[in-house]
Design a protein around this motif. Structure first.
Motif, short mmCIF file in Angstrom:
data_model
loop_
_atom_site.label_atom_id
_atom_site.label_comp_id
_atom_site.label_asym_id
_atom_site.label_seq_id
_atom_site.Cartn_x
_atom_site.Cartn_y
_atom_site.Cartn_z
N GLY A 68 0.82 -1.20 0.00
CA GLY A 68 0.00 0.00 0.00
C GLY A 68 0.86 1.26 0.00
N LEU A 69 1.99 1.21 0.72
CA LEU A 69 2.94 2.32 0.68
C LEU A 69 3.50 2.48 -0.73
N LEU A 70 3.83 1.37 -1.36
CA LEU A 70 4.34 1.43 -2.73
C LEU A 70 3.30 2.05 -3.66
N HIS A 71 2.03 1.68 -3.50
CA HIS A 71 0.95 2.29 -4.28
C HIS A 71 1.00 3.81 -4.16
N GLU A 72 1.04 4.29 -2.91
CA GLU A 72 0.97 5.73 -2.67
C GLU A 72 2.20 6.45 -3.24
N GLU A 73 3.37 5.85 -3.09
CA GLU A 73 4.56 6.47 -3.67
C GLU A 73 4.43 6.57 -5.19
N MET A 74 3.90 5.53 -5.82
CA MET A 74 3.74 5.55 -7.27
C MET A 74 2.73 6.62 -7.69
N ASP A 78 3.10 10.13 -10.44
CA ASP A 78 2.33 10.14 -11.68
C ASP A 78 2.44 8.82 -12.42
N SER A 79 2.18 7.72 -11.70
CA SER A 79 2.25 6.38 -12.30
C SER A 79 1.05 6.12 -13.21
N LEU A 80 1.33 5.70 -14.43
CA LEU A 80 0.26 5.30 -15.35
C LEU A 80 -0.42 4.04 -14.84
N ILE A 81 0.35 3.08 -14.34
CA ILE A 81 -0.22 1.82 -13.87
C ILE A 81 -1.18 2.06 -12.72
N MET A 82 -0.82 2.90 -11.78
CA MET A 82 -1.71 3.17 -10.66
C MET A 82 -2.94 3.97 -11.10
N ALA A 83 -2.76 4.92 -12.01
CA ALA A 83 -3.90 5.72 -12.49
C ALA A 83 -4.92 4.81 -13.17
N CYS A 84 -4.45 3.91 -14.03
CA CYS A 84 -5.36 2.99 -14.71
C CYS A 84 -5.94 1.97 -13.72
N GLY A 85 -5.13 1.54 -12.76
CA GLY A 85 -5.62 0.61 -11.73
C GLY A 85 -6.74 1.21 -10.92
N ASP A 86 -6.60 2.48 -10.55
CA ASP A 86 -7.64 3.15 -9.77
C ASP A 86 -8.93 3.29 -10.58
N LYS A 87 -8.79 3.56 -11.88
CA LYS A 87 -9.98 3.72 -12.72
C LYS A 87 -10.68 2.39 -13.00
N ALA A 88 -9.91 1.30 -13.06
CA ALA A 88 -10.47 -0.02 -13.36
C ALA A 88 -10.77 -0.82 -12.10
N ARG A 89 -10.79 -0.16 -10.97
CA ARG A 89 -10.94 -0.83 -9.67
C ARG A 89 -12.29 -1.53 -9.55
N ILE A 90 -12.27 -2.71 -8.93
CA ILE A 90 -13.50 -3.45 -8.61
C ILE A 90 -13.45 -3.84 -7.14
N PRO A 91 -14.59 -4.15 -6.52
CA PRO A 91 -14.61 -4.44 -5.08
C PRO A 91 -13.74 -5.62 -4.70
N SER A 356 6.93 -4.76 -9.98
CA SER A 356 7.45 -4.70 -11.35
C SER A 356 7.22 -3.32 -11.96
N ALA A 357 6.00 -2.83 -11.81
CA ALA A 357 5.68 -1.50 -12.36
C ALA A 357 6.51 -0.42 -11.69
N SER A 358 6.74 -0.55 -10.38
CA SER A 358 7.50 0.47 -9.66
C SER A 358 8.94 0.54 -10.15
N MET A 359 9.53 -0.61 -10.48
CA MET A 359 10.88 -0.59 -11.02
C MET A 359 10.90 -0.04 -12.45
N GLY A 360 9.81 -0.24 -13.19
CA GLY A 360 9.69 0.42 -14.49
C GLY A 360 9.61 1.93 -14.34
N LEU A 361 8.89 2.36 -13.31
CA LEU A 361 8.79 3.80 -13.03
C LEU A 361 10.17 4.37 -12.72
N MET A 362 10.93 3.67 -11.88
CA MET A 362 12.28 4.13 -11.55
C MET A 362 13.16 4.15 -12.79
#
Length: 447
Positions: A68-74, A78-91, A356-362
Motif C-alpha cells: 500500500g505504501l508502494l501504491h501511494e509512492e507511485m 504520476d504512475s500510469l499503472i496506478m492511475a489505470c488501476g484506480d480507474k479499473a478498480r473493482i470491489p 514490477s511496475a515500480s521498477m519500471g517507473l524508476m
C-alpha cells in the motif's frame, strides 16, 4: 528535441509500459517493443500492454501494508499503472483489484495516444548495440532474447516456476451453498455483502479434497525439474503436499468467515474474488496450480458450491526468469558492464505486479536523466522504491531470490512513545509516514 536520445524499451508489460510513460512525460522519445500478439507466451491471452496474467489484484491498498505504501509512492510520481488501476478498480475489500481487461486496454490506449511513444509489435532477439536500452521483457522472456541477455551478462540463467489460478463463470456457482463475506466483515458497510464469495467445507470434505489434490496428475516439469517455486505463488497442491493442514492455515483459512445467516463455522473455506467489474468472472484466491486441465476440473468441482462450475480459464504453469541482479546492476538499474543498458520489472528479481511496475517507473526516471545528459539519482532507501532498489543491487548474491515489497526491507518503525507501546499497525504506519516524507523531499529536488 534533437539533443535528446531516443530510448529503446524491450517489453510492454507493467514495467515497460510504466517506463515508457515516465519517459514520454519528460519529453523523451521512446521505441516500445512488444512481441505480442505476433508471438504469444504460455500465459498471455492478448496483445495488450500490461496484461495481467496471474491474479487481478494489486494487493492491499492502505499504508499499514508495505505494498500500500508502494501504491501511494507511485501515485505521487504520476504512475500510469496506478492511475489505470484506480480507474479499473473493482470491489475486493481493502485490496486494489482491477477488471483485468479494462485495465490493460486503458494502459494500451494511453500509450498509443502519446505522440512520443512508438509501439512496435514483434519479437526482439538482439539487444541494440548502441543507444539507451531498457530490458523489461519480464519473467516470460523468449528464449532468443534470453540467449542475448546471457551473452551480454555472462551469467547462467536463473529461473523458477510460477502458476496461475483458474477463473470461473459466476453464474455456474451454487449460491445455496456459497455466501458473500469479507473476513471479519472488514471494509463492509451495514446492509452490504462482502467482496469474497466463500465456499465452506466440513472436515470430511476438506480431507477428501486434500487427498485428491495430492494424488492428482500434475504437469511435467521437463527441462526445469530442479527449479523451485516462488513461495508467494505456491501451487495449492504443492502446499497440500507439505502437510494436510497447510492450506487450511493459508488460502483456505476459515477464521473470520462464519456463515452470515446461520453463524456456522466452516472447517476450511475456498474464496473466490471478482475478476472483472461486472462480477461475471471469479478468480480462485490462492489456487495457483500445476495440475493437468482434466484433473483441475475433476478436483476443483469437489469444492462445495462448485459442483457444476464452468471454467473460463484453467490454471497453468510457466517458467519465470530473473537475472542475478546484485552482481550485474548498480543502484539505478544500470548494467555495470554496459551502463547504457538498464533492466526493470520481474526479470530483476522483484516479485509482483506493483513491484514490477515500480521498477519500471524508476527506470523511466533514470533513463530520462541519462537521455538528457544527467546522472540518475535513486530515492532514499527508507522509501519503498529505494528499499526495492537496494534489494536488487545490494543483497548478497547467495541469498538473492525474488522478493515482494515488505516492511522488513525498510528501517523499523518506532516501538513506543513514552510508556505507551505502539501496535504493529501503528509501527507500520509510522514507517509509511516517514517514507512518504522522504519521498516528497526527494521529489522536491528531482521532479
Amino acid at each position: 528535441m534533437s539533443d535528446i536520445q531516443t530510448v529503446t524499451i524491450i517489453g510492454a508489460g507493467l514495467a515497460g509500459s510504466e517506463a515508457a510513460w515516465q519517459l514520454a512525460k519528460r519529453g523523451v522519445p521512446v521505441r516500445l517493443h512488444e512481441m505480442r500478439p505476433v508471438k504469444m507466451t504460455p500465459a498471455h491471452n492478448t496483445g495488450n500492454c500490461a496484461e495481467l496474467v496471474c491474479s487481478n489484484t494489486f494487493r492491499a491498498d492502505h499504508l499499514e501494508n508495505a505494498v500500500g505504501l508502494l501504491h501511494e509512492e507511485m501515485r505521487r510520481m504520476d504512475s500510469l499503472i496506478m492511475a489505470c488501476g484506480d480507474k479499473a478498480r473493482i470491489p475486493a475489500g481493502t485490496a486494489l483489484a482491477v477488471d483485468r481487461e479494462q485495465f490493460s486496454e486503458m494502459v494500451t490506449a494511453a500509450l498509443r495516444a502519446e505522440p512520443l511513444i512508438e509501439l512496435i509489435e514483434g519479437e526482439v532477439t538482439e539487444i541494440p548495440a548502441d543507444g539507451l536500452v531498457l530490458i523489461a521483457s519480464g519473467p516470460l522472456t523468449s528464449d532468443g532474447l534470453y540467449d542475448e541477455i546471457q551473452k551480454l551478462t555472462g551469467v547462467d540463467r536463473l529461473c523458477f516456476f510460477d502458476a496461475i489460478a483458474p477463473v470461473l463463470d459466476a453464474e455456474s456457482i451454487n449460491m445455496d451453498i456459497c455466501y458473500w463475506k469479507n473476513r471479519y466483515d472488514k471494509n463492509v458497510e451495514e446492509g452490504e455483502t462482502g467482496d469474497y464469495l466463500n465456499c465452506p467445507m466440513d472436515a470430511e470434505q476438506y480431507k477428501a479434497f486434500i487427498k485428491e489434490l495430492v494424488n492428482a496428475e500434475k504437469v511435467a516439469f521437463k527441462d526445469f525439474e530442479d527449479i523451485p517455486f516462488f513461495e508467494g505463488c505456491m501451487p495449492i497442491e504443492e502446499m497440500a503436499e507439505r502437510g494436510e493442514d497447510t492450506p487450511r492455515f493459508g488460502p483456505m483459512k476459515p477464521v473470520g468467515l462464519d456463515h452470515p445467516e446461520t453463524g456456522e463455522k466452516a472447517y476450511a473455506v475456498v474464496q473466490l474474488r471478482r475478476d472483472n467489474r461486472m462480477g461475471s468472472l471469479l478468480n480462485m484466491v490462492g489456487f495457483q496450480t500445476k495440475m493437468t486441465y482434466g484433473e483441475q476440473k475433476r478436483v476443483f468441482t469437489m469444492i462445495p458450491g462448485l459442483e457444476n462450475a464452468e471454467f473460463f480459464r484453467l490454471g497453468s504453469l510457466h517458467r519465470n526468469t530473473f537475472i542475478k541482479s546484485p552482481d550485474l546492476l548498480d543502484g539505478t538499474l544500470r548494467l555495470k558492464s554496459d551502463p547504457r543498458v538498464l533492466f526493470a520489472g520481474q526479470i530483476t528479481g522483484v516479485e509482483g505486479y506493483v513491484e514490477s511496475a515500480s521498477m519500471g517507473l524508476m527506470a523511466g526516471r533514470f533513463l530520462a536523466a541519462l537521455a538528457q545528459g544527467e546522472e540518475p539519482n535513486a530515492p532514499p532507501e527508507n522509501t519503498a522504491h529505494g528499499a526495492l532498489l537496494a534489494h536488487i543491487s545490494q543483497t548478497r548474491t547467495a541469498d538473492f531470490q525474488p522478493m515482494n515489497i515488505n516492511f522488513g526491507l525498510l528501517p523499523p518503525g518506532k516501538k513506543r512513545e513514552g510508556k505507551r507501546r505502539f501496535s504493529r499497525a501503528e509501527r507500520r504506519r509510522s514507517v509509511s509516514d516517514l517514507a512518504l516524507a522522504a519521498l516528497d523531499e526527494w521529489l522536491s529536488t528531482k521532479p
